[in-house]
Design a protein around this motif. Structure first.
Motif, PDB file in Angstrom:
ATOM      1  N   ASP A 110      32.635  47.084  16.184  1.00 32.63           N
ATOM      2  CA  ASP A 110      31.662  46.345  15.630  1.00 32.63           C
ATOM      3  C   ASP A 110      31.627  46.503  13.655  1.00 32.63           C
ATOM      4  OD1 ASP A 110      29.353  46.886  17.474  1.00 32.63           O
ATOM      5  OD2 ASP A 110      29.296  49.023  16.796  1.00 32.63           O
ATOM      6  N   CYS A 111      31.511  44.897  13.223  1.00 30.83           N
ATOM      7  CA  CYS A 111      32.096  44.681  12.009  1.00 30.83           C
ATOM      8  C   CYS A 111      31.170  43.927  11.411  1.00 30.83           C
ATOM      9  CB  CYS A 111      33.506  43.735  12.435  1.00 30.83           C
ATOM     10  SG  CYS A 111      34.824  44.505  12.488  1.00 30.83           S
ATOM     11  N   ASP A 112      30.516  43.808  10.158  1.00 34.35           N
ATOM     12  CA  ASP A 112      29.769  43.135   9.141  1.00 34.35           C
ATOM     13  C   ASP A 112      31.008  42.208   7.898  1.00 34.35           C
ATOM     14  OD1 ASP A 112      28.274  43.610  10.207  1.00 34.35           O
ATOM     15  OD2 ASP A 112      27.932  45.467   8.396  1.00 34.35           O
ATOM     16  N   VAL A 113      31.066  41.165   7.913  1.00 33.99           N
ATOM     17  CA  VAL A 113      31.791  40.646   7.351  1.00 33.99           C
ATOM     18  C   VAL A 113      30.853  39.699   6.391  1.00 33.99           C
ATOM     19  CG1 VAL A 113      33.681  39.230   7.404  1.00 33.99           C
ATOM     20  CG2 VAL A 113      33.974  40.491   8.984  1.00 33.99           C
ATOM     21  N   LYS A 114      31.476  39.332   4.690  1.00 38.52           N
ATOM     22  CA  LYS A 114      31.266  38.667   4.696  1.00 38.52           C
ATOM     23  C   LYS A 114      32.526  37.536   4.035  1.00 38.52           C
ATOM     24  CE  LYS A 114      29.273  38.042  -0.432  1.00 38.52           C
ATOM     25  NZ  LYS A 114      28.624  38.640  -1.888  1.00 38.52           N
ATOM     26  N   LEU A 115      32.122  36.174   4.408  1.00 42.60           N
ATOM     27  CA  LEU A 115      32.653  34.823   3.722  1.00 42.60           C
ATOM     28  C   LEU A 115      31.739  33.780   2.549  1.00 42.60           C
ATOM     29  CD1 LEU A 115      32.307  35.097   6.889  1.00 42.60           C
ATOM     30  CD2 LEU A 115      35.130  33.867   7.319  1.00 42.60           C
ATOM     31  N   GLN A 116      33.187  32.814   2.709  1.00 46.10           N
ATOM     32  CA  GLN A 116      32.895  31.916   0.590  1.00 46.10           C
ATOM     33  C   GLN A 116      33.744  30.543   1.806  1.00 46.10           C
ATOM     34  OE1 GLN A 116      33.927  31.967  -2.748  1.00 46.10           O
ATOM     35  NE2 GLN A 116      32.470  31.278  -3.210  1.00 46.10           N
ATOM     36  N   LYS A 117      32.779  29.210   2.256  1.00 42.58           N
ATOM     37  CA  LYS A 117      32.587  28.503   3.017  1.00 42.58           C
ATOM     38  C   LYS A 117      33.060  27.783   1.134  1.00 42.58           C
ATOM     39  CE  LYS A 117      32.737  25.048   5.713  1.00 42.58           C
ATOM     40  NZ  LYS A 117      31.865  24.293   7.386  1.00 42.58           N
ATOM     41  N   ALA A 126      34.519  40.453   2.374  1.00 42.76           N
ATOM     42  CA  ALA A 126      34.909  41.652   2.376  1.00 42.76           C
ATOM     43  C   ALA A 126      34.997  41.518   4.150  1.00 42.76           C
ATOM     44  CB  ALA A 126      33.563  42.362   1.544  1.00 42.76           C
ATOM     45  N   SER A 127      34.924  42.759   4.470  1.00 41.80           N
ATOM     46  CA  SER A 127      34.822  42.797   5.394  1.00 41.80           C
ATOM     47  C   SER A 127      34.674  44.540   6.012  1.00 41.80           C
ATOM     48  CB  SER A 127      36.011  42.637   6.419  1.00 41.80           C
ATOM     49  OG  SER A 127      37.253  43.109   5.546  1.00 41.80           O
ATOM     50  N   LYS A 128      33.875  45.146   6.890  1.00 38.82           N
ATOM     51  CA  LYS A 128      33.966  46.511   7.310  1.00 38.82           C
ATOM     52  C   LYS A 128      33.399  45.846   8.982  1.00 38.82           C
ATOM     53  CE  LYS A 128      30.521  48.304   4.240  1.00 38.82           C
ATOM     54  NZ  LYS A 128      29.609  49.182   3.790  1.00 38.82           N
ATOM     55  N   CYS A 129      34.912  47.551   9.106  1.00 38.18           N
ATOM     56  CA  CYS A 129      34.400  47.622  10.833  1.00 38.18           C
ATOM     57  C   CYS A 129      34.470  48.864  11.351  1.00 38.18           C
ATOM     58  CB  CYS A 129      35.793  46.908  11.381  1.00 38.18           C
ATOM     59  SG  CYS A 129      35.974  44.691  11.130  1.00 38.18           S
ATOM     60  N   ASN A 260      37.661  44.802   0.359  1.00 39.04           N
ATOM     61  CA  ASN A 260      36.856  43.937  -0.351  1.00 39.04           C
ATOM     62  C   ASN A 260      37.800  43.405  -1.471  1.00 39.04           C
ATOM     63  OD1 ASN A 260      34.303  45.058  -0.329  1.00 39.04           O
ATOM     64  ND2 ASN A 260      34.484  46.372  -1.793  1.00 39.04           N
ATOM     65  N   ASN A 261      37.947  41.963  -0.829  1.00 38.53           N
ATOM     66  CA  ASN A 261      38.294  40.397  -1.859  1.00 38.53           C
ATOM     67  C   ASN A 261      38.568  40.758  -3.816  1.00 38.53           C
ATOM     68  OD1 ASN A 261      40.126  38.538  -2.850  1.00 38.53           O
ATOM     69  ND2 ASN A 261      39.014  37.198  -1.373  1.00 38.53           N
ATOM     70  N   PRO A 262      39.921  41.371  -4.136  1.00 38.53           N
ATOM     71  CA  PRO A 262      39.590  41.627  -5.644  1.00 38.53           C
ATOM     72  C   PRO A 262      40.138  40.959  -6.366  1.00 38.53           C
ATOM     73  CG  PRO A 262      42.199  41.845  -4.619  1.00 38.53           C
ATOM     74  CD  PRO A 262      40.935  41.717  -3.475  1.00 38.53           C
ATOM     75  N   VAL A 263      40.017  39.310  -5.871  1.00 38.05           N
ATOM     76  CA  VAL A 263      39.522  37.789  -6.724  1.00 38.05           C
ATOM     77  C   VAL A 263      38.022  37.645  -6.383  1.00 38.05           C
ATOM     78  CG1 VAL A 263      42.001  37.606  -6.887  1.00 38.05           C
ATOM     79  CG2 VAL A 263      40.945  36.313  -4.737  1.00 38.05           C
ATOM     80  N   ALA A 264      37.412  38.293  -5.302  1.00 36.45           N
ATOM     81  CA  ALA A 264      36.552  37.327  -5.308  1.00 36.45           C
ATOM     82  C   ALA A 264      35.036  37.353  -7.257  1.00 36.45           C
ATOM     83  CB  ALA A 264      35.667  37.715  -5.132  1.00 36.45           C
ATOM     84  N   SER A 265      34.845  36.329  -7.556  1.00 30.72           N
ATOM     85  CA  SER A 265      34.021  36.191  -8.158  1.00 30.72           C
ATOM     86  C   SER A 265      32.923  36.594  -8.427  1.00 30.72           C
ATOM     87  CB  SER A 265      33.706  34.514  -8.970  1.00 30.72           C
ATOM     88  OG  SER A 265      33.037  34.420  -7.887  1.00 30.72           O
ATOM     89  N   GLU A 266      32.626  37.298  -9.399  1.00 36.43           N
ATOM     90  CA  GLU A 266      31.059  37.534  -9.543  1.00 36.43           C
ATOM     91  C   GLU A 266      29.804  37.615  -9.030  1.00 36.43           C
ATOM     92  OE1 GLU A 266      30.332  38.816 -13.493  1.00 36.43           O
ATOM     93  OE2 GLU A 266      31.513  40.273 -14.048  1.00 36.43           O
TER      94      GLU A 266
END
Length: 317
Positions: A110-117, A126-129, A260-266
């Motif tokens: 089971d995974c929760d994933v946050k992506l940007q396109k 970010a991802s959590k599994c 968590n992606n350390p380079v993700a913008s605020e």
């Protein structure tokens, strides 16, 4: 003196403003863009897993899309995955990796994933599994005599791995293979008690004799020379063994990923505000659909399919 009279003429002219752009229609779990995002997420998840087996997409449970601007979207996905037969060290393309069947005591992720396109290119913010094996009771209902997952530290499992690895090294003395991890083990108690194990090994810079003389001096070869392989050992009679306590050890490597992606913008924060919001939106949508269904429809009316959850690609646990 004549009075001066000032006249103020108020004129109201219509102002033509462009109508605000209509928001894009909501994307469903089986929309091609969402499926592409899910496939990208699965590749990312497998690439950041360090133990056990690779996983394949089984179902997209929920999706939420936040439009940030032109060609810029944030996507929240809730994914159901299933364990394959390919160890994480196996270079076989995922599309060629078989999903373990229900009767093989399947493991679900089971995974929760946050992506940007952005401009058509995906990135994971970010991802959590986590993962878990199907219950033994569910397996027994369908296949009473099917083998079940055994604890990886079970005495019979350890004995089977040791026997198989020692046997291989004795027959191939030029390069000593070292155990990396036990990937999976199943036990069958009827009609004969058997144990089957799968474990990952890698070559070292030692011969079998050198390893026997001084194992501590043996080093794994670089990954480009020895990527590691999964060595299945299909069966060994363990009639003298005892049924292990269910509370000891674990039966599968947990797909435990939290990133968590350390380079993700605020503005694209890696927090999951998350699919809880998506689930509440889905519940409201379901309620609206239920309310809509109460409205009389003409004969032959076919209601639109629900946006989520999506189709099941393999089977449901």
């Amino acid at each position: 003196m004549k009075a001066l009279v000032a006249f103020i003429l108020l004129v109201q002219l219509p102002i033509h403003r462009a109508a605000p752009a209509a928001p894009p229609p909501p994307l469903g779990c089986d929309d091609p863009e969402i499926e592409a995002a899910a496939e990208f997420a699965v590749i990312y998840i497998n690439g950041h897993s360090h133990h056990g087996y690779r996983f394949a997409l089984n179902r997209i449970e929920q999706v939420r899309v936040l439009f940030q601007g032109p060609n810029n979207e944030i996507l929240f996905l809730e994914l159901d995955l299933l364990e394959t037969t390919c160890h994480i060290l196996n270079p076989t393309p995922l599309v060629n990796c078989s999903v373990r069947t229900f009767a093989e005591h399947a493991v679900e992720g089971d995974c929760d994933v946050k992506l940007q396109k952005v401009n058509g290119q995906f990135s994971v913010l970010a991802s959590k599994c986590h993962s878990h094996a199907d219950s033994a009771e569910d397996i027994r209902e369908v296949c009473p005599n099917c083998p079940l997952l055994a604890n990886l530290n079970d005495t019979d499992v350890l004995a089977a791995v040791s026997s198989a690895l020692n046997d291989y090294n004795s027959k191939n003395p030029d390069v000593y293979l070292m155990l990396l991890e036990i990937g999976r083990a199943v036990k069958q108690y009827h009609p004969v008690q058997m144990v089957s194990v799968e474990f990952a090994v890698a070559a070292t810079n030692c011969t079998s004799q050198q390893a026997k003389d001084n194992l501590a001096a043996c080093q794994l070869l670089p990954e480009d020379q020895s990527p590691g392989v999964t060595y299945p050992h299909p069966g060994q009679d363990t009639s003298a063994g005892l049924v292990p306590s269910a509370g000891q050890g674990f039966t599968n490597h947990n797909l435990k990923i939290s990133h968590n992606n350390p380079v993700a913008s605020e503005s694209s924060s890696s927090e999951f505000p998350s699919l809880l919001s998506a689930k509440s939106v889905a519940k409201r949508a379901a309620a609206e659909v239920a309310q809509h269904d109460k409205v009389p429809h003409p004969v032959g009316f076919v209601p639109p399919p629900p946006l989520c959850p999506g189709k099941i690609r393999h089977f449901k646990i």
